[in-house]
Enzyme design. Structure first.
Site, PDB file in Angstrom:
ATOM      1  N   ARG A   1      27.810  17.664   2.984  1.00 19.60           N
ATOM      2  CA  ARG A   1      27.606  19.876   2.409  1.00 19.60           C
ATOM      3  C   ARG A   1      28.514  20.112   2.435  1.00 19.60           C
ATOM      4  O   ARG A   1      28.711  21.611   2.953  1.00 19.60           O
ATOM      5  CB  ARG A   1      26.737  19.204   3.701  1.00 19.60           C
ATOM      6  CG  ARG A   1      25.473  18.797   3.996  1.00 19.60           C
ATOM      7  CD  ARG A   1      24.577  19.517   2.751  1.00 19.60           C
ATOM      8  NE  ARG A   1      22.895  17.757   3.307  1.00 19.60           N
ATOM      9  CZ  ARG A   1      23.660  17.025   2.532  1.00 19.60           C
ATOM     10  NH1 ARG A   1      24.220  16.554   1.931  1.00 19.60           N
ATOM     11  NH2 ARG A   1      21.899  16.014   2.945  1.00 19.60           N
TER      12      ARG A   1
ATOM     13  N   CYS B   1      17.011  21.982   7.018  1.00 24.18           N
ATOM     14  CA  CYS B   1      17.793  21.672   8.212  1.00 24.18           C
ATOM     15  C   CYS B   1      18.707  22.690   8.654  1.00 24.18           C
ATOM     16  O   CYS B   1      19.756  23.293   7.793  1.00 24.18           O
ATOM     17  CB  CYS B   1      18.699  19.784   7.808  1.00 24.18           C
ATOM     18  SG  CYS B   1      18.084  18.565   7.510  1.00 24.18           S
TER      19      CYS B   1
ATOM     20  N   GLU C   1      24.456  23.583  10.002  1.00 27.99           N
ATOM     21  CA  GLU C   1      24.271  23.514   8.434  1.00 27.99           C
ATOM     22  C   GLU C   1      24.302  24.435   7.252  1.00 27.99           C
ATOM     23  O   GLU C   1      25.120  24.860   6.306  1.00 27.99           O
ATOM     24  CB  GLU C   1      23.778  22.282   7.725  1.00 27.99           C
ATOM     25  CG  GLU C   1      23.791  22.307   6.118  1.00 27.99           C
ATOM     26  CD  GLU C   1      22.558  20.762   5.828  1.00 27.99           C
ATOM     27  OE1 GLU C   1      22.508  20.078   6.917  1.00 27.99           O
ATOM     28  OE2 GLU C   1      21.626  20.971   5.097  1.00 27.99           O
TER      29      GLU C   1
END
Ligand SMILES: Cc1cc2nc3c(=O)[nH]c(=O)nc-3n(C[C@H](O)[C@H](O)[C@H](O)COP(=O)(O)OP(=O)(O)OC[C@H]3O[C@@H](n4cnc5c(N)ncnc54)[C@H](O)[C@@H]3O)c2cc1C
Length: 315
Positions: free
Chosen positions: A182, A238, A309
């Site tokens: 990410r 998420c 995230e």
């Protein structure tokens, strides 16, 4: 207000209806929360964007570039400075090179990732199906190294064009890109890590594929996502990154008994424990408080420190 009147006047003259002042960020994030940005500018093309960045740097006005706001949590007092949106102007997707075994597709940063997936399917190109169902823009997907269904942007991006903080457009080859889970970073000619760069476009290396099997795999991926994710309520996907080893974040949260746990209007989704959802009236404060609580409990139980995230920004 951190924007000097002179700069405000310049923005009004330059952008007309494409600049808004005190614009609520709740209107531009998938979480549907976030206080006002001092100014919200919709850039029409890369030259306009370059001129804007030069002007803002010269005037010491901070700026944040955004795509579709699907990975952004903006705090309740909003953003001081200018938010630059790329999704109204920089949207072209085109084929730039073709050999019998490979096709290079250039997608501008403001194009929807979904539009790039659709383009690939329409042209029978394989490589992008993994991204089906991930919301957001191409620029956001590259910056976040978005991934799902066993794939990620790092597998397809062959190079990018960026705008450096001094307003220069540069081409960055694949070898210079450093991908992480990410994330994406790269160094400049002097070996220093670049920050505050704006991704203008990404070149994706795709392969000619079989129409039928591409469509079958697309349907399978869409079905799987639909059944696994809480589609009805606003979220940013998420919330936490999966730890490098051990159970994924969602599993740790679930094993902590936190599914359905609420603070104000924010809730740990019953369907997918790594999704924090806005039940309707959540503030960014509710979401942050809930996420801190979740982190604390997971750490207490499993000794694992979850890292967000989602990009958290603003005041
Ligand atoms: C329901 C749902 C499901 C999701 N599923 C997934 C998934 O399966 N996999 C996954 O990886 N993600 C997923 N996400 C998260 C999100 O969609 C991705 O991270 C997406 O790539 C973010 O793109 P964006 O355009 O919305 O970025 P934004 O949220 O607008 O921005 C994210 C960050 O990127 C920066 N940024 C955006 N554009 C640029 C640019 N052009 N240049 C430089 N910086 C830029 C912003 O400043 C910010 O720091 C999901 C989100 C939701 C809401």
């Amino acid at each position: 207000m951190t924007i000097p009147e002179l700069v405000k006047d310049h923005l009004k003259t330059q952008f007309g209806e494409r600049v808004r002042f005190d614009e609520p960020m709740s209107a531009h994030t998938t979480f549907k929360v976030g206080g006002p940005a001092d100014a919200y500018v919709m850039a029409a093309d890369k030259n306009e964007l370059a001129a804007l960045v030069r002007q803002l740097n010269k005037s010491n006005v901070p700026y944040l570039v955004m795509g579709k706001g699907s990975n952004l949590l903006v705090r309740d007092k909003g953003i001081r400075g200018v938010v630059i949106s790329l999704t109204e102007g920089l949207k072209t997707i085109e084929q730039i090179e073709r050999t019998p075994s490979a096709v290079l597709v250039r997608a501008m940063a403001g194009a929807k990732l979904a539009a790039l997936c659709r383009y690939a399917l329409q042209h029978n190109l394989s490589g992008m199906n993994f991204a089906l169902g991930i919301p957001g823009s191409v620029g956001g997907a590259i910056l976040m190294n978005a991934g799902a269904s066993g794939g990620a942007m790092e597998n397809v991006v062959a190079g990018i064009h960026i705008l450096s903080p001094d307003g220069e457009i540069k081409s960055i080859e694949r070898a210079a890109l450093s991908w992480s889970y990410r994330g994406l970073s790269f160094t400049n000619d002097k070996g220093a890590e670049m920050d505050r760069f704006i991704i203008l476009s990404g070149d994706c290396l795709l392969c000619p594929g079989d129409r039928r099997s591409l469509r079958d795999s697309a349907r399978g991926i869409a079905r799987k996502r639909w059944s696994a994710q809480p589609g009805r309520f606003p979220s940013a996907g998420c919330f936490f990154k999966n730890p490098e080893i051990g159970e994924p974040a969602g599993k740790l949260i679930e094993m902590s008994g936190l599914k359905g746990f609420r603070i104000g209007g924010a809730e740990v989704s019953e369907k997918h424990a790594n999704f924090i959802i806005n039940r309707g009236r959540a503030s960014a404060g509710d979401i942050l408080e809930l996420s801190e609580k979740v982190r604390g409990i997971v750490y207490q139980k499993f000794g694992v420190k979850l890292a967000p995230e989602v990009k958290i920004t603003g005041e």
